[in-house]
Scaffold this active site. Structure first.
Site, short mmCIF file in Angstrom:
data_model
loop_
_atom_site.label_atom_id
_atom_site.label_comp_id
_atom_site.label_asym_id
_atom_site.label_seq_id
_atom_site.Cartn_x
_atom_site.Cartn_y
_atom_site.Cartn_z
CG ASP A 194 49.86 -19.82 57.42
OD1 ASP A 194 48.87 -20.55 57.28
OD2 ASP A 194 50.81 -20.12 58.16
CB THR A 200 47.22 -12.99 49.79
OG1 THR A 200 47.94 -14.04 49.14
CG2 THR A 200 48.16 -11.81 49.99
CB THR A 246 44.48 -16.00 47.82
OG1 THR A 246 44.68 -17.07 48.74
CG2 THR A 246 43.00 -15.88 47.50
NE ARG A 278 45.02 -25.17 54.24
CZ ARG A 278 45.21 -24.04 53.55
NH1 ARG A 278 44.84 -23.96 52.30
NH2 ARG A 278 45.79 -23.01 54.14
CB VAL A 279 38.90 -25.53 53.69
CG1 VAL A 279 38.35 -24.17 53.25
CG2 VAL A 279 38.23 -26.65 52.91
N GLY A 280 41.49 -23.41 53.52
CA GLY A 280 42.10 -22.24 54.13
C GLY A 280 41.14 -21.08 54.25
CG ASP A 281 42.73 -17.09 53.77
OD1 ASP A 281 43.45 -17.94 53.22
OD2 ASP A 281 42.72 -15.90 53.43
#
Length: 328
Positions: A244, A242, A191, A219-222
């Site tokens: 996982d 940045t 990111t 899927r969506v991450g942080d």
């Protein structure tokens, strides 16, 4: 291990990784072009989206299991605490700009998926194919490797040897949560997270990413989650993360880092304390946190990466510099 600096001269720009062209653009917006902190964050992150930084930001990277690239982005205004974000944005390249339109033209915080695309098109953004020969090649190589690695568990057939389709299998009770996720790393998922502070102490932050390669569609991450990928506070400073994202969004490390600075810890100490909280639950986690105070002090901590750097520019650096951060 951490690094830090204090007494930097405002205005100030900092971002994850050595994405120096993005830093340079954001710095120019603040120091030369007369733009505000939101302008700096938006235009800085846009550079990474257009340059496809590391293949992990913007179009043409990190295809999901269907071969599609989708984008996540967030922008946060420290003055108002308002946030605009998009997640799983399809067929629109300008994720950070769409996020800013959510900020300015709606009362919402987060729009997702095809409905986020509909919003973007209504705001005048162009519909485009985000797949490139490079991302298509990634997807084909992944399928030829029996869809390895992937993000499935507790399903049949065995996801470690098969592409599926999958059905629910047996879920063991009291599963350990800190298992290895060795396929996460800088070039799999990353990111750009950026913080900008002007000469008056106004602060904004933002993120942009194309997420985890080979992710399950949807899927969506942080990155688009306030407090996880990014958080800024007009009284304290800000932090960006940045790594996982599936893990980080469970522990809100950017928010924790800002709250640690509120408690009196320096940016580097706050970054380490926040990261330690993640590692306590997920010792195999890979990621980093970069924090900045309103005075331009800054610091970072990282875990699991072989190396990590962040980029910054302020009135004292005579241009963009990068800072090395040894990782635990």
């Amino acid at each position: 291990m951490m690094t830090s600096s204090t007494g930097a001269n405002l205005p100030f720009v900092i971002n994850t990784w050595p994405f120096t062209n993005a830093t340079e653009k954001a710095w120019a917006v603040l120091s030369v072009e007369g733009g505000g902190v939101l302008d700096a964050v938006e235009q800085g992150c846009t550079v990474c989206e257009r340059e496809q930084c590391d293949g992990t930001v913007g179009y043409g990277g990190s295809p999901d299991e269907h071969g599609e690239t989708t984008l996540d982005a967030l922008i946060m205004d420290g003055a108002t605490h308002d946030v605009g974000a998009v997640a799983a944005l399809r067929q629109v390249k300008d994720a950070i700009s769409v996020a800013r339109h959510v900020l300015h033209y709606t009362d919402h915080t987060l729009l997702v998926g095809s409905q986020a695309t509909e919003f973007a098109l209504s705001m005048g953004f162009k519909q485009e194919n985000l797949t490139t020969p490079t991302s298509a090649g990634m997807h084909e190589s992944w399928k030829e490797a029996n869809c390895q690695p992937n993000f499935w568990k507790n399903v049949v057939p065995d996801p470690t040897t098969s592409c599926g389709p999958y059905s629910p299998g047996t879920v063991a009770g009291n599963e350990a949560s800190g298992g290895p996720r060795t396929f996460f790393g800088r070039f799999n998922h990353d990111t750009i997270g950026m913080i900008a502070i002007d000469g008056n102490g106004n602060i904004a932050g933002g993120t942009s990413t194309n997420g985890a390669r080979n992710k399950i569609p949807g899927r969506v991450g942080d990155s688009p989650i306030p407090g996880s990928g990014c958080y800024v506070d007009r009284k304290i400073g800000g932090a960006v993360a940045t790594g996982d994202g599936d893990v980080m969004m469970r522990l809100l490390p950017a928010l924790v880092a800002v709250e640690k600075m509120r408690d009196g810890f320096s940016p580097e100490e706050a970054s380490r304390l926040s990261l330690d909280r993640v590692v306590e639950y997920y010792p195999n986690f890979e990621g980093a946190i970069v924090s900045a105070g309103l005075d331009g002090s800054h610091g970072a901590a990282c875990h699991g990466f072989s190396w990590f750097k962040y980029s910054l520019a302020d009135a004292s650096t005579l241009g963009v510099i990068t800072v090395d951060v040894p990782c635990t």
